[in-house]
Design a protein around this motif. Structure first.
Motif, PDB file in Angstrom:
ATOM      1  N   PRO A 200       0.817  -1.228   0.000  1.00  0.00           N
ATOM      2  CA  PRO A 200       0.000   0.000   0.000  1.00  0.00           C
ATOM      3  C   PRO A 200       0.846   1.271   0.000  1.00  0.00           C
ATOM      4  CG  PRO A 200      -0.832  -1.572   1.618  1.00  0.00           C
ATOM      5  CD  PRO A 200       0.486  -2.103   1.146  1.00  0.00           C
ATOM      6  N   ARG A 203       3.462   4.043  -4.464  1.00  0.00           N
ATOM      7  CA  ARG A 203       2.573   4.950  -5.190  1.00  0.00           C
ATOM      8  C   ARG A 203       2.355   4.522  -6.644  1.00  0.00           C
ATOM      9  NH1 ARG A 203       1.446   9.659  -2.627  1.00  0.00           N
ATOM     10  NH2 ARG A 203       2.592  10.106  -0.718  1.00  0.00           N
ATOM     11  N   TRP A 205       1.045   1.810  -9.755  1.00  0.00           N
ATOM     12  CA  TRP A 205      -0.078   0.891  -9.911  1.00  0.00           C
ATOM     13  C   TRP A 205       0.354  -0.561  -9.819  1.00  0.00           C
ATOM     14  CZ3 TRP A 205       1.122  -2.237 -13.877  1.00  0.00           C
ATOM     15  CH2 TRP A 205       1.742  -1.722 -15.020  1.00  0.00           C
ATOM     16  N   GLU A 326      -7.608   3.236  -5.561  1.00  0.00           N
ATOM     17  CA  GLU A 326      -6.748   2.853  -4.440  1.00  0.00           C
ATOM     18  C   GLU A 326      -7.150   1.490  -3.916  1.00  0.00           C
ATOM     19  OE1 GLU A 326      -5.339   4.669  -0.114  1.00  0.00           O
ATOM     20  OE2 GLU A 326      -6.658   5.801  -1.438  1.00  0.00           O
ATOM     21  N   LYS A 329      -4.054  -3.263  -7.450  1.00  0.00           N
ATOM     22  CA  LYS A 329      -2.717  -3.278  -8.051  1.00  0.00           C
ATOM     23  C   LYS A 329      -2.721  -4.228  -9.249  1.00  0.00           C
ATOM     24  CE  LYS A 329      -0.234  -0.804  -4.979  1.00  0.00           C
ATOM     25  NZ  LYS A 329       0.723   0.277  -5.274  1.00  0.00           N
TER      26      LYS A 329
END
Length: 821
Positions: A200, A203, A205, A326, A329
């Motif tokens: 997390p 920053r 993807w 958010e 990923k």
């Protein structure tokens, strides 16, 4: 489901191939004109019947109207379109974008049906036609648009469409669609990088894994996804664009589980997330709808094999990933390197130990690999360069049904004769051939000649391009993982199996760059080689990897040019200690000279090989070379005969047969003096004679002959001889235990040897000086440095005095360890 593809033929071959790949990348069947034979003789009735049996009609049109049969008013191409309309088939038409896609004049000019083509295109583009029409530019563009058309058709097909095979329906979301983990070895550093990028706190993807084909990108992505903590990702979704895979039995199409276009991948992701109606939305609305669906989710998405997508589709997918909500990923694998807002993991080959672990795992299920020796396994690693796909494929050939391979060597050799459909090189590189520009093809062809990284300047010279243009081509190939590069050093390397593929499939380009390479090296040898061009030797030393790359081609070319290059390089190879290369070159050049009935050069090549064997104290090999020389020079000049006799004397001296050696030297000396009283041959032979006298403890005779040889060498300005003879006098002083005299002479000899650059002379003088200092109890840093330098050079050369030099080094080290402080 059958898809009929219609177009004119010769002008649209590449575009048809792209459309066919788009269709066959799914579980659908492409019906194409190729099955009917030549277009002008096509059995029209059979063709129209195929349209009736097809579910979807795709038309591709550019600047040709097509063949009009005798007695007909319209072309076969238009007949196909009309028949599809009459049958009520779903139709997708694509017309070339005339403003943005250049076209060869031969496919535009002189078209007899030009007015009919214009009328036909107008009908196709009419909004009232009832079918979908779009434009296209490149083959990649038509491939993407055909793939999207298939996706659109599946989502919106009419109930009247006839399907000869069921439409694949993906399973309902389960939370994890990752493939099962297989055996995995190594990659600890890469796994840590991926784990950090998925945290997390990162920053980005996610991660882009790039690397050559078959290197294990998908396996790494699956392993990293399984390792990702469950509390971070509630769902782990795997989607691949791979349309085929290679097994030991050959290539297998992947139809049921592949999504070969950007929109197809998004539609699959939507279904995994429960967005069942996503594929019914307009294509431009789907990405944002899917992004909103991901909000609040905790999904890890693996998009595999993106290099199969057209460039614009890859760009769109990366844009989508850059806007992931958010908590979500992604891991992406691709052979093509791309600048993206993600951690980039460059995957290279497995290490030796990792490769051997993989081989050991494969051996658990293959008895023949179980029986393979450690050396055979090492050979397998060396041949495959640690590429997991190649390792698995080669091992898979052992004992496979129908395979004649029973050993690793046989399986590796099978690559050269692998059949169509089961060729690992074709599988990895075949679809790339058409993507190379002319400059890229030349650059690849040039690199096939190098077994070590090649400099940018060399490649630019070979392909006759400015360095900036060559650099651009090489960087583009690096980005696609075709080759590896050290960008700061501007060097590039093509892996051996890739080079083999290029040599097979682009032989003309390889031959052209090979000719340019040999021309360049021939010029270098003439300019910087020779007998005493010591400054030039430094240039050849810097350019040696270029020179050595040309030698295999020179050995198969013109004998005159080969012998000229060998003559220019012989002293360079001797002086710089490239003795292995020298022996190999001289002995092969001897064979070439014999084949060309060039007895003069055959004799000299035997001599130069024999001289290096002499430096390594291989007396049997020296005598063999001398015998070959004598055979080549039976009817040669007195000078040549004396040279062969001297080499025979060197062989006898190495065998400790001093009497026979002295007889040979005196015979040679008599011949040389009959030519002139003071020449290089006389000086060299006196030096050889003095060495035998010194080893026989006749120091007075040795000193006399050394000094006479030195006088002649100085008179004829034979610098190498002067350096060698003063060094020999230093060794004679050591034998006489005249330590101060030995030190004085060795220092003088070392300075001369450094100026000449001959490696074994430098090492001998360092050893002699270190020993003289040690014998005078002057054990210090200078003596230690000299002794270490001697051992380093002798070790590299495998020189005859290595053992004695190691003993002196050990004594100096022991003495220094006892010194206080």
């Amino acid at each position: 489901m059958k898809v009929f593809i219609s177009s004119t033929y010769k002008d649209l071959i590449d575009y048809r191939d792209a459309a066919i790949r788009a269709v066959e990348g799914t579980n659908y069947q492409a019906v194409k004109m190729e099955v009917f034979g030549a277009r002008a003789e096509e059995p029209l009735g059979t063709c129209l019947n195929e349209i009736e049996e097809s579910d979807l009609f795709i038309g591709i049109y550019a600047h040709r109207y097509g063949h009009v049969p005798d007695g007909a008013d319209i072309s076969i191409t238009e007949m196909e379109y009309e028949h599809a309309k009459k049958q009520g088939k779903r139709i997708y038409c694509f017309v070339v974008d005339e403003e943005n896609q250049p076209w060869l004049p031969k496919w535009i000019e002189g078209e007899p049906g030009k007015s009919k083509l214009a009328t036909f295109k107008a009908r196709i583009g009419n909004s009232a036609s009832g079918h979908i029409c779009g434009s296209f530019t490149t083959p990649d563009d038509i491939r993407a648009k055909v793939a999207n058309a298939l996706s659109h058709f599946v989502a919106n097909h009419s109930s009247s469409a006839t399907h000869t095979s069921p439409i694949y329906q993906p399973p309902k979301p389960t939370g994890n669609t990752l493939p099962k983990e297989g055996f995995f070895v190594g990659r600890e550093k890469e796994l840590k990088t991926i784990a950090a990028a998925l945290s997390p706190e990162s920053r980005t993807w996610g991660v882009l894994i790039d690397g050559p084909g078959g290197i294990g990108k998908t396996a790494l992505a699956i392993k990293a996804a399984h390792d990702a903590p469950a509390d971070l990702f509630e769902r782990k979704i795997f989607i691949t664009a791979k349309v085929r895979e290679l097994t030991p039995d050959g290539e297998k199409k992947l139809t049921d589980f592949t999504r070969p276009s950007y929109l197809a991948m998004l539609d699959e992701l939507g279904k995994e997330l429960g967005e069942e109606g996503l594929e019914k939305l307009p294509p431009d609305d789907r990405p944002n709808t899917l992004r909103l669906a991901l909000a609040g989710k905790k999904a890890l998405i693996i998009f595999d094999n993106l290099e199969t997508l057209p460039e614009d589709e890859r760009t769109r997918l990366f844009q989508f990933l850059s806007r992931l909500p958010e908590g979500n990923k992604a891991i992406v694998t691709s052979r093509r390197r791309t600048d993206v807002d993600a951690r980039i993991v460059r995957l290279d080959r497995l290490s030796r130990d990792e490769s051997l672990q993989l081989i050991e795992e494969l051996a658990k299920k293959n008895q023949r690999i179980q029986r393979a020796s450690q050396q055979e396994r090492e050979d397998l690693y060396a041949i495959t360069q640690g590429n997991p796909l190649f390792i698995r494929w080669i091992v898979g050939q052992l004992g496979r049904d129908g395979s004649q391979c029973r050993t690793i060597a046989e399986a590796c050799a099978f690559i050269d004769n692998a059949p169509k459909g089961n060729d690992p090189l074709e599988y990895i590189f075949g679809d790339l051939l058409q993507t190379f520009t002319a400059d890229e093809t030349k650059a690849l062809a040039a690199l096939t000649h190098f077994s070590l990284p090649a400099k940018l300047k060399w490649i630019a010279d070979m392909i006759d391009l400015p360095e900036r243009a060559a650099e651009t081509a090489l960087e583009d190939l690096t980005d696609r993982s075709i080759l590896t590069a050290d960008l700061p050093q501007q060097t590039y390397f093509l892996p051996p199996l890739t080079a083999k593929f290029i040599r097979t499939h682009r032989p003309e380009a390889v031959a052209q760059t090979g000719d340019a390479l040999t021309d360049r090296v021939y010029a270098l040898a003439l300019q910087y080689g020779g007998n005493d061009n010591y400054e030039g030797f430094r240039t050849l030393d810097t350019e040696w990897d270029l020179v050595s790359a040309a030698l295999p081609r020179l050995l198969t070319g013109d004998n005159y040019r080969l012998q000229m290059v060998c003559d220019q390089l012989k002293f360079f190879l001797d002086f710089t200690g490239r003795w292995d290369e020298g022996i190999d070159l001289h002995e092969q050049a001897e064979v070439c000279a014999i084949a060309a009935n060039d007895k003069e050069n055959a004799g000299w090549q035997a001599y130069h090989a024999g001289w290096i064997y002499h430096l390594r104290s291989q007396h049997a090999e020296v005598l063999a070379c001398a015998a070959r020389m004598a055979g080549h020079w039976q009817d040669s000049t007195p000078r040549n005969k004396a040279t062969a006799i001297n080499l025979r004397g060197l062989g006898h001296k190495l065998g400790k047969d001093y009497t026979t050696a002295i007889i040979a030297y005196r015979e040679a000396l008599e011949i040389y003096r009959s030519i002139s009283s003071e020449n290089l041959g006389v000086s060299a032979t006196l030096n050889f004679l003095a060495e035998v006298e010194r080893e026989s403890n006749d120091y007075s005779a040795a000193e006399r002959d050394y000094h006479e040889a030195l006088r002649i060498a100085e008179k004829i300005n034979f610098q190498e001889g002067v350096a060698a003879l003063i060094g020999n006098l230093a060794e004679l002083a050591l034998d006489r235990e005249q330590w101060a005299e030995a030190e004085f002479l060795a220092r003088e000899a070392l300075a001369l040897a450094e100026r000449v650059g001959r490696q074994e002379l430098i090492a001998s003088d360092c050893h002699c000086l270190a020993k003289a200092l040690f014998k005078q109890n002057r054990v210090n840093d200078e003596a230690l440095a000299l002794a270490r330098r001697a051992v380093e050079i002798f070790t590299r050369l495998r020189y005859r005095d290595l053992q004695e030099a190691q003993e002196i080094l050990s004594e100096i080290e022991r003495a220094m360890s006892k010194c206080p402080g």
